[in-house]
Design a protein around this motif. Structure first.
Motif, short mmCIF file in Angstrom:
data_model
loop_
_atom_site.label_atom_id
_atom_site.label_comp_id
_atom_site.label_asym_id
_atom_site.label_seq_id
_atom_site.Cartn_x
_atom_site.Cartn_y
_atom_site.Cartn_z
N LEU A 288 -84.14 30.40 7.17
CA LEU A 288 -83.00 30.77 8.02
C LEU A 288 -82.32 29.54 8.60
CD1 LEU A 288 -81.42 33.12 9.33
CD2 LEU A 288 -83.04 33.01 11.24
N LEU A 289 -83.09 28.49 8.87
CA LEU A 289 -82.55 27.30 9.51
C LEU A 289 -82.08 26.25 8.50
CD1 LEU A 289 -85.10 26.91 12.46
CD2 LEU A 289 -82.77 27.82 12.54
N ASN A 290 -81.98 26.62 7.25
CA ASN A 290 -81.39 25.72 6.25
C ASN A 290 -79.99 25.29 6.68
OD1 ASN A 290 -82.98 25.02 3.99
ND2 ASN A 290 -82.84 27.09 3.18
N PRO A 291 -79.49 24.13 6.24
CA PRO A 291 -80.13 23.18 5.32
C PRO A 291 -81.05 22.20 6.05
CG PRO A 291 -77.95 22.40 5.84
CD PRO A 291 -78.10 23.70 6.56
N LEU B 20 -45.67 30.91 8.05
CA LEU B 20 -45.64 29.82 7.09
C LEU B 20 -47.06 29.40 6.72
CD1 LEU B 20 -42.81 27.61 8.65
CD2 LEU B 20 -42.65 29.07 6.60
N PRO B 21 -47.26 28.89 5.51
CA PRO B 21 -48.58 28.41 5.11
C PRO B 21 -49.06 27.31 6.06
CG PRO B 21 -47.12 28.53 3.22
CD PRO B 21 -46.27 28.73 4.42
N ARG B 22 -50.36 27.26 6.26
CA ARG B 22 -50.94 26.21 7.10
C ARG B 22 -52.23 25.71 6.47
NH1 ARG B 22 -52.42 27.67 12.79
NH2 ARG B 22 -50.49 28.88 12.83
N TRP B 23 -52.58 24.48 6.83
CA TRP B 23 -53.80 23.86 6.32
C TRP B 23 -54.93 24.11 7.32
CZ3 TRP B 23 -56.05 21.67 2.24
CH2 TRP B 23 -57.14 20.81 2.43
N VAL B 24 -56.08 24.59 6.82
CA VAL B 24 -57.26 24.72 7.65
C VAL B 24 -58.33 23.78 7.12
CG1 VAL B 24 -56.78 27.09 8.36
CG2 VAL B 24 -58.14 26.69 6.30
N GLU B 25 -59.03 23.13 8.03
CA GLU B 25 -60.04 22.14 7.67
C GLU B 25 -61.43 22.74 7.70
OE1 GLU B 25 -57.88 18.10 9.40
OE2 GLU B 25 -59.78 18.81 10.24
N PHE B 26 -62.31 22.26 6.79
CA PHE B 26 -63.71 22.65 6.77
C PHE B 26 -64.56 21.49 7.28
CE2 PHE B 26 -62.50 25.28 2.80
CZ PHE B 26 -61.97 26.29 3.60
N LYS B 27 -65.45 21.79 8.20
CA LYS B 27 -66.42 20.80 8.67
C LYS B 27 -67.81 21.39 8.51
CE LYS B 27 -63.29 18.54 11.96
NZ LYS B 27 -63.29 17.22 11.31
N TYR B 28 -68.74 20.57 8.03
CA TYR B 28 -70.06 21.04 7.65
C TYR B 28 -71.11 20.56 8.65
CZ TYR B 28 -67.64 21.90 3.25
OH TYR B 28 -66.76 22.34 2.30
N GLU B 29 -71.92 21.50 9.13
CA GLU B 29 -72.96 21.16 10.09
C GLU B 29 -74.21 20.66 9.37
OE1 GLU B 29 -73.69 24.45 12.68
OE2 GLU B 29 -71.58 24.67 13.24
N ARG B 30 -74.87 19.69 9.99
CA ARG B 30 -76.12 19.12 9.48
C ARG B 30 -75.96 18.64 8.04
NH1 ARG B 30 -80.66 23.47 10.72
NH2 ARG B 30 -81.95 21.89 9.74
N LEU B 31 -74.87 17.99 7.79
CA LEU B 31 -74.57 17.51 6.45
C LEU B 31 -75.43 16.29 6.14
CD1 LEU B 31 -72.60 18.15 4.11
CD2 LEU B 31 -71.04 16.45 5.08
#
Length: 243
Positions: free
Chosen positions: A88-91, A187-198
Motif C-alpha cells: 500500500l505504501l509503494n513506491p 480555453l485549453p490549459r496545461w496541467v503539470e504532474f508532480k510525482y511523490e517519493r520519486l
C-alpha cells in the motif's frame, strides 16, 4: 502446452523424459511472499537490504529474505497485514533507486515476473479548484496508467492546491510532465504532474528504470548532454506535503 512444445521442439525426449509427473497442487490459496526488483547496476547486499527495509517497513512481525540473483529478492512475511501495508505504501526505493515489489501468486515463477509497473502518487497541478473531482482524476490518470485511487474528501472534492491520484504506470516509458486539458467550453490549459517519493531517474529521457550512466542518450552523447537538453528536470518531484 504450447510453451512446452516450443522448448522441446529441438529435443528428442527419451521415454522416461516424455512421461508426465503428477505433482500435488499447493494447499495454500494465497502466499505471503513478495518479490522485489532493485533497479540499480550495483549488486545489492542481502544483509543490508534486510536491515534497511526492516527499519523502513516497521512490520509487526518478522519477514525472511532470499537472494534470487539479478538483484531480485524474495520477502516471505509471517503476517498478511504486514505484506499488504508494504504494498500500500509503494513506491519504495533503496539507495535512492527504485524497488518494484510484486506479490507472488500460487504457481507463479519469479523469472517470469516482468517488473514493468510501479504505483506512484501523482499530484495534478493547474486544475480549477472546483474541477478537482474523482471523475477528473480518473480521466486524467487513465492517460498515465491504471488509476488505483483518487485522494479527496467525503464530498468528492479535493479543495487543496492540487488533485492527488495514485496510478500504476509502465516504468519503461518516460514520466509524463503534464497534459493539455479542456474543461467544458473554456480555453485549453496545461496541467503539470508532480510525482511523490520519486527515486533516481534520468533527466534526459525521463525514465526511472536506469540511471544516467546506463542511459542510451547519455552514452551516445559521450557524456556531453547540456543542462538545457535535460527536458525532465527536478521539478517532476512533488513538494514534501505528503512525504
Amino acid at each position: 502446452m504450447d510453451e512446452i512444445a516450443t522448448k522441446c521442439a529441438d529435443l528428442r525426449l527419451t521415454e522416461k523424459e516424455g512421461s508426465e509427473v503428477d505433482l500435488l497442487a499447493p494447499v495454500m490459496e494465497t502466499t505471503r511472499v513478495l518479490v522485489g526488483k532493485f533497479y540499480t547496476k550495483r549488486r545489492v547486499s542481502l544483509d543490508l537490504v534486510a536491515r534497511v527495509l526492516k527499519s523502513l517497513w516497521r512490520t509487526e512481525k518478522n519477514f525472511k529474505v532470499c537472494d534470487m540473483g539479478e538483484n531480485k529478492i524474495l520477502f516471505q512475511f509471517e503476517d498478511e497485514e504486514d505484506l499488504d501495508r508494504v504494498l500500500l505504501l509503494n513506491p519504495w526505493s533503496f539507495d535512492k533507486y527504485l524497488v518494484i515489489l510484486h506479490k507472488l501468486d500460487v504457481g507463479e515463477v519469479v523469472n517470469k515476473v516482468q517488473f514493468r509497473e510501479a504505483s506512484f502518487w501523482v499530484q495534478i497541478h493547474g486544475l480549477p479548484t472546483m474541477s478537482q473531482t474523482k471523475d477528473v482524476g480518473v480521466c486524467v490518470g487513465s492517460i498515465l496508467g491504471k488509476v488505483e485511487k483518487v485522494d479527496m474528501d467525503k464530498k468528492g472534492f479535493s479543495l487543496g492546491g492540487y488533485l492527488r491520484i495514485r496510478v500504476k504506470m509502465d516504468i519503461t516509458q518516460p514520466l509524463s510532465r503534464g497534459r493539455i486539458v479542456r474543461i467544458g467550453d473554456a480555453l485549453p490549459r496545461w496541467v503539470e504532474f508532480k510525482y511523490e517519493r520519486l527515486p533516481i531517474f534520468r533527466y534526459c529521457c525521463g525514465k526511472v528504470d536506469h540511471n544516467e550512466r546506463d542511459c542510451v542518450q547519455w552514452i551516445w552523447s559521450k557524456a556531453t548532454i547540456k543542462a538545457e537538453d535535460k527536458q525532465f528536470g527536478a521539478w517532476l518531484r512533488a513538494s514534501p506535503d505528503h512525504l
